[in-house]
Structures are given as structure tokens and as C-alpha cells.
Design a protein around this motif. Structure first.
Motif, short mmCIF file in Angstrom:
data_model
loop_
_atom_site.label_atom_id
_atom_site.label_comp_id
_atom_site.label_asym_id
_atom_site.label_seq_id
_atom_site.Cartn_x
_atom_site.Cartn_y
_atom_site.Cartn_z
N LEU A 29 -3.11 40.19 11.18
CA LEU A 29 -3.49 39.04 12.00
C LEU A 29 -2.37 38.02 12.09
O LEU A 29 -2.10 37.45 13.16
N LYS A 30 -1.68 37.79 10.98
CA LYS A 30 -0.57 36.82 10.99
C LYS A 30 0.53 37.26 11.95
O LYS A 30 1.07 36.46 12.71
N GLU A 87 -0.63 36.95 15.68
CA GLU A 87 -0.54 35.58 16.19
C GLU A 87 0.91 35.19 16.45
O GLU A 87 1.21 34.53 17.44
N ARG A 88 1.79 35.61 15.54
CA ARG A 88 3.20 35.27 15.70
C ARG A 88 3.79 35.92 16.95
O ARG A 88 4.61 35.32 17.66
N GLN A 143 2.01 36.86 19.53
CA GLN A 143 1.11 36.59 20.66
C GLN A 143 0.64 37.89 21.30
O GLN A 143 0.58 38.01 22.53
N TYR A 162 -2.39 39.75 21.93
CA TYR A 162 -3.81 39.44 21.93
C TYR A 162 -4.67 40.68 21.68
O TYR A 162 -5.78 40.56 21.15
N VAL A 203 -4.65 40.79 18.03
CA VAL A 203 -5.51 39.72 17.49
C VAL A 203 -6.97 40.17 17.50
O VAL A 203 -7.72 39.95 16.54
N SER A 231 -8.92 40.45 14.00
CA SER A 231 -10.02 39.52 13.76
C SER A 231 -11.35 40.26 13.62
O SER A 231 -12.16 39.93 12.75
N ALA A 278 -8.70 32.39 15.26
CA ALA A 278 -7.59 33.08 15.91
C ALA A 278 -8.05 33.77 17.18
O ALA A 278 -7.35 33.75 18.21
N ASP A 329 -8.58 31.09 19.89
CA ASP A 329 -7.30 30.64 20.45
C ASP A 329 -6.72 31.70 21.39
O ASP A 329 -6.15 31.36 22.44
N ALA A 330 -6.86 32.97 21.02
CA ALA A 330 -6.35 34.04 21.88
C ALA A 330 -7.10 34.09 23.20
O ALA A 330 -6.51 34.26 24.28
#
Length: 418
Positions: A133-134, A137-138, A140, A142, A145, A149, A171, A174-175
Motif C-alpha cells: 500500500l505504501k 500510494e507513492r 499513484q 490506483y 491501491v 486496501s 488511502a 483518496d485514490a
């Protein structure tokens, strides 16, 4: 051997043409070169060992780190790390380690891909989702993600699972917002639907009570597994997410969650372990198909006319068909936290009130032992003591000399829990 007889590549090529060292001997040799900061020779020695067919898993890690220290191009380091992946392509723990190395060297896209591959081999392991997940997100990414998640919401159940689930849901939110910002509303809706499905729970059982006492919940699952305080997560997907005790009211509950539960009959054993329960009554709340249109909630009183009560429930629409892969072997952090909380929750008592586990989820009381640390001083260095004895006629003095040379060769450190 003469390391100055040529270039590192020439030296080690000639060495392996004449020698075939044992794995232990070669490991010691590379360690000595590393301590001498001869990183060029470390790189050449490992490279020639691999060519000579003497590969070991650690070689790729050391080779990559030595190449980074020596300032080799990033593409070469990446190629070495990917070779490590090929070496352990079906070993999930080593795949996770390889992905961590790739991330450390900045190859985040390959590391993320490796985490996703590991999750396909062992879908119930939580580590690929949490670490992936980290990176998702870094980068981007999706799609990643969504994968991470939903995996965290379904398979990650440590003692701090609530905060991890909140982070995963945030997360995903946000995505979805980022996708809508770019005009991809369809993809954002798909992500939100997948996250909502990951929040579904086939079965949640909550046991609550009042008083200073303690109750234990044990769940015998249809596929033959048993979930209890000493085995908090099972291959049937069941997790004992909270193990409670008095006298603090907010802590007086036990909770069992099974996101993907097998259909069939569940046997709930409720044990009155210790202390007083107000009214000798507890409340059992059973929730089925949580997060769906068919959600059901039933509440049952439990009267303790005996120290052990058994309740049976049926689940007809469970989504699990078989046991998951064996869970990774780890330290029982849940039991450790449980012990420390108990000491903080009520006074520590010696004697008959100290419980010890006996069998699956069942306890019997035994005599207890309390430990008190004793701190002492240890001297190091040279100590000399001399004893002088004078003869009766005062003509002689007899000396007894005792010299002690002491050295502390190893110190094991540990922490006391409060």
C-alpha cells in the motif's frame, strides 16, 4: 591468496578454477573481505561463485549492497536483485525480502509487482498488502491501491487492526477522489465498490459483561479449526480481535470476527475464568452477513449457572469453501499484550488466582510464581588482592597474591514490561 596479483575479476576467476570452497568457508571469506572494505573483491568473488554454480540466497543481497557501496550503476544493482527474485520465485518470505531490497534501492515499481505476486501465492498473508500500500500510494498506482486496501481490510488482523483498516480505507478514498478529479468516474466507482465489499463480514460474535471477572470465548469452526485466546487466528479465517477482562468496563468484552466464514454450525464455548460477573449474566451478540443487504443481528443473554456455557449457531451463507494456507509462524504478540494488560487492569495476585492455559481455550488454576529482578554489579579488567602474614619472630612476611583477569564477552539485553 595474493589479492594484488591482478584485478579482482582475474584473482577470483583463477581462484575458482583451482578451488571449490565449502559454503561456510566461502561465507567466512566474503565476511573478512567486507570487514576489510575490499568491496571490489567482494563483488568479484560472489560473481565468480555464481558462475561456478556455488550460489547461496544471501549472495544476491550482499552483492547488491556491495555494488551500491562501490558506486555501480543502478541498472546493474537492479539486475542482481531481480536475479535474487528468480532464485526464490516460490518462497513467499524470501519474495517479501527481495521486494524490500528492491524498494530500498529505489526500484519501487518492481517491488510492488513482487508484493502482488506474493499475495497471489499466499493470499491470506497480510505483509504484501501492508507493504504494498505504501508503494502504491507513492507511485499513484490506483489499481494497486485497490488491491492493497481491500487485502488489508480482509486479511490484516493484528492487535492494532482498527488503525490499519482506517488507513487502508483512507488511502482508497483518496485514490477514488484522485480518479474523479481526472474524470475517471467509472474507475472510481469500481474502487469504492471493491472497498465496500472488503468491509463485509460473514460472522461477528461479541460477548460483553459487567464486573471484575473475566470470561473467555472459544469458537469451534465448521472446518475443524478452533479460535481462542491462545490461538487467535485460524485457517478458517476466524480471528479473536479482542480478549477482555475486568474491572474496567470498556474492556469487558470478547469479539470474534470471520470475514470469509465457512457455512455450517459454530460451537461457542464461554468459560467463566475468574472474578465476579454482575448478576452472573453476560450478553452475546451475533451478527451475520455484516455490510450486506441481508445483515442479521441477534442478542442472547447468557446465565452462568455453571462455569462453562455452550451456545451453537448456524451460518448458511458463508463464503468460504476450504481452509486457507498455513499461517506464518510468529511470536504470539496477542498473548504477550494480554498478559501485560491483565497486570495493569487489576492487581497482580499470587497463588490460586494465577491461571495457566490447559488445552484448547481452557484454563485451570495452579500455584503461581512471581519474579523479582535482582541487579548486581559485574567487574571487568584486572583485580589483584594481596594477603600479608608476619611470622611470630618477625623475621619473615608471607605474601599470598591473587590476580584475577575478567572480561565480559557477551551481554544479552531485554526489557521489562510494565
Amino acid at each position: 591468496m595474493d589479492l594484488g596479483s591482478g584485478t579482482p575479476e582475474e584473482v577470483w576467476k583463477a581462484y575458482f578454477e583451482k578451488n571449490r570452497p565449502s559454503p561456510a568457508a566461502f561465507t567466512t571469506l566474503v565476511l573478512r573481505l567486507h570487514r576489510q572494505r575490499k568491496h571490489g573483491h567482494v563483488i568479484a568473488a560472489i560473481s565468480e561463485a555464481l558462475i561456478a554454480g556455488q550460489s547461496q540466497p544471501w549472495m544476491y543481497d550482499v552483492l547488491a549492497m556491495s555494488m551500491q557501496i562501490a558506486g555501480r550503476p543502478k541498472s546493474e544493482i537492479e539486475r542482481v536483485l531481480l536475479s535474487r527474485v528468480d532464485f526464490t520465485a516460490t518462497d513467499v518470505p524470501n519474495m517479501l525480502l527481495s521486494a524490500a531490497y528492491l524498494s530500498r534501492f529505489g526500484v519501487n515499481d518492481r517491488a510492488l509487482l513482487l508484493y502482488r505476486q506474493a499475495s497471489k501465492i499466499s493470499p491470506t498473508r497480510p505483509e504484501p498488502y501492508a507493504l504494498g500500500l505504501k508503494l502504491a500510494e507513492r507511485l499513484q498506482d490506483y489499481d494497486a491501491v485497490q488491491w492493497a486496501s481491500t487485502g488489508i481490510l480482509t486479511y490484516t488482523w493484528p492487535s492494532d487492526y482498527r488503525s490499519r483498516h482506517r488507513a487502508a480505507a483512507a488511502a482508497a478514498t483518496d485514490a477514488a477522489a484522485a480518479l474523479r478529479k481526472t474524470g475517471d468516474n467509472k474507475r472510481a466507482q469500481e474502487l469504492e465498490t471493491a472497498v465496500a465489499a472488503a468491509h463485509q463480514r460473514d460472522l461477528i460474535v461479541t460477548l460483553s459483561w459487567n464486573g471484575q471477572g473475566e470470561l473467555d470465548l472459544q469458537v469451534d469452526e465448521p472446518l475443524g479449526t478452533v479460535c481462542h485466546f491462545d490461538h487467535r487466528q485460524t485457517r478458517s479465517g476466524g480471528v479473536l480481535v479482542h480478549d477482555g477482562f475486568g474491572p474496567v468496563q470498556r474492556n469487558c468484552y470478547e469479539e470474534y470476527v470471520c470475514a470469509f466464514a465457512a457455512p455450517g454450525e459454530y460451537r461457542l464455548s464461554i468459560n467463566h475464568v475468574d472474578g465476579d460477573i454482575v448478576g452472573k449474566r453476560a450478553q452475546l451478540t451475533i451478527r451475520r452477513y455484516v455490510g450486506t443487504d441481508h445483515e442479521q443481528t441477534h442478542t442472547h443473554p447468557v446465565v452462568f449457572d455453571d462455569r462453562r456455557k455452550v451456545v451453537r449457531l448456524s451460518l448458511q451463507k458463508g463464503r468460504r469453501e476450504k481452509l486457507s494456507d498455513p499461517l506464518p509462524r510468529t511470536d504470539d504478540e496477542f498473548a504477550t499484550a494480554r498478559g501485560s494488560k491483565r497486570r495493569g487492569g487489576r492487581p497482580f495476585r499470587f497463588g490460586s488466582s494465577v491461571e495457566r492455559p490447559s488445552g484448547a481455550g481452557r484454563r485451570v488454576r495452579r500455584g503461581g510464581v512471581g519474579y523479582t529482578p535482582v541487579i548486581s554489579m559485574i567487574s571487568e579488567g584486572v583485580a589483584n588482592t594481596t594477603l600479608a602474614v608476619v611470622s611470630g619472630d618477625r623475621r619473615y612476611v608471607r605474601l599470598t597474591v591473587n590476580a584475577v583477569f575478567s572480561s565480559i564477552i557477551d551481554v544479552a539485553t531485554f526489557s521489562f514490561r510494565r
